[in-house]
Scaffold this motif. Structure first.
Motif, PDB file in Angstrom:
ATOM      1  N   ASN A  74       0.815  -1.216   0.000  1.00  0.00           N
ATOM      2  CA  ASN A  74       0.000   0.000   0.000  1.00  0.00           C
ATOM      3  C   ASN A  74       0.850   1.269   0.000  1.00  0.00           C
ATOM      4  N   ILE A  79      -0.980   0.439  -3.809  1.00  0.00           N
ATOM      5  CA  ILE A  79      -2.276  -0.218  -4.044  1.00  0.00           C
ATOM      6  C   ILE A  79      -3.353   0.503  -3.247  1.00  0.00           C
ATOM      7  N   TYR A 217      -4.520  -7.572  -2.229  1.00  0.00           N
ATOM      8  CA  TYR A 217      -4.981  -6.652  -3.278  1.00  0.00           C
ATOM      9  C   TYR A 217      -6.389  -7.050  -3.709  1.00  0.00           C
TER      10      TYR A 217
END
Length: 289
Positions: A74, A79, A217
């Motif tokens: 992240n 993401i 994800y």
């Protein structure tokens, strides 16, 4: 002749070879339920009995994994998890994945790890993998309570997260994960009795499987950025299960009924194949293990 017949009726149990390829022996498992609970207690209590932190490892492992995923995927890779905090997003995926992984890895070593016990005492062999699934369910409950704690924390902070109304069906999703892990584990355990090197491939294979199971994800990201290879994730039943799990818990992502149907179909098929192979292997594994 009559005396022999009357004497045979005095036996409480009769041990005979199994003729059926598919048999869960639920009646016999119920008769040995005390042994099942004993194995569950052994798995839960003795694993961390001589460790410094003890049962705290149940909590530390998913928390550290989620923190690492948050930093790498992240913060570094960027993401996006939408309105859901990245840590909570990862913790939801890791919690579900850990239950499946523990069921799979522990069950896959059933025959090899218990060869000495199986060779001395009779009891329904199905009790051993079932005890693993039940004991891991207790660990899963502990880890899920940690997730709920962080969930409440983020709600108090004002994060716009609410569970989906389909959360009522979450126990069915847990059952699917248990059956899938149990089925794959029984297949691998049966193969390990003849091919020992499979033991070394299980842990490596599970790690690879995690990366194509949408743990860290959303599946929509794969379809968007890796459309050519998205079929690898879409054909993985665990990816749909974890995506659905997050959808139920966080009301995030999308729900694919086709994906869930595919996962359920794969789970049932793998479970049935696992039971058949397990029943066949238990008759002669002691000669090869």
């Amino acid at each position: 002749m009559n005396k022999k017949t009357s004497d045979s009726k005095e036996w409480l149990f009769e041990i005979t070879p199994k003729n059926k390829l598919f048999s869960l022996n639920l009646k016999e498992v119920w008769q040995y339920r005390d042994l099942l609970f004993l194995f569950v207690k052994r798995d839960v209590v003795t694993v961390y009995k001589q460790t410094i932190l003890g049962p705290l490892w149940y909590l530390i492992q998913p928390l550290f994994t989620s923190v690492i995923f948050t930093i790498i995927f992240n913060n570094v890779a960027g993401i996006d998890t939408g309105t859901v905090p990245p840590f909570l997003f990862n913790l939801a995926g890791v919690t579900s994945w850990n239950y499946f992984k523990e069921c799979l890895t522990a069950t896959s070593d059933t025959f090899k790890a218990n060869a000495g016990l199986f060779g001395k005492v009779y009891f329904p062999r199905m009790i051993m993998p079932l005890s693993i699934v039940v004991s891991n369910l207790i660990k899963f409950g502990i880890q899920l309570s940690v997730f709920i704690g962080f969930y409440i924390f983020y709600v108090i902070k004002g994060m716009p997260i609410v569970p989906n109304t389909l959360l009522i069906a979450y126990p069915l999703l847990i059952l699917i994960m248990a059956m899938l892990g149990l089925g794959l584990g029984m297949i691998i355990s049966s193969m390990v009795t003849k091919y020992r090197d499979l033991t070394f491939l299980v842990s490596f294979g599970v790690q690879l499987l995690m990366y194509i199971s949408a743990v860290m994800y959303p599946m929509s990201l794969v379809k968007e950025k890796l459309a050519t290879y998205s079929w690898v994730v879409e054909f993985n039943p665990m990816a749909h299960i974890i995506e659905t799990s997050r959808y139920m818990l966080l009301n995030d992502g999308s729900l694919s009924w086709n994906g869930i149907g595919y996962s359920v179909a794969c789970t049932v098929i793998i479970f049935l194949i696992g039971v058949v192979i397990f029943n066949r292997t238990e008759k002669s594994f002691i000669d090869t293990v």
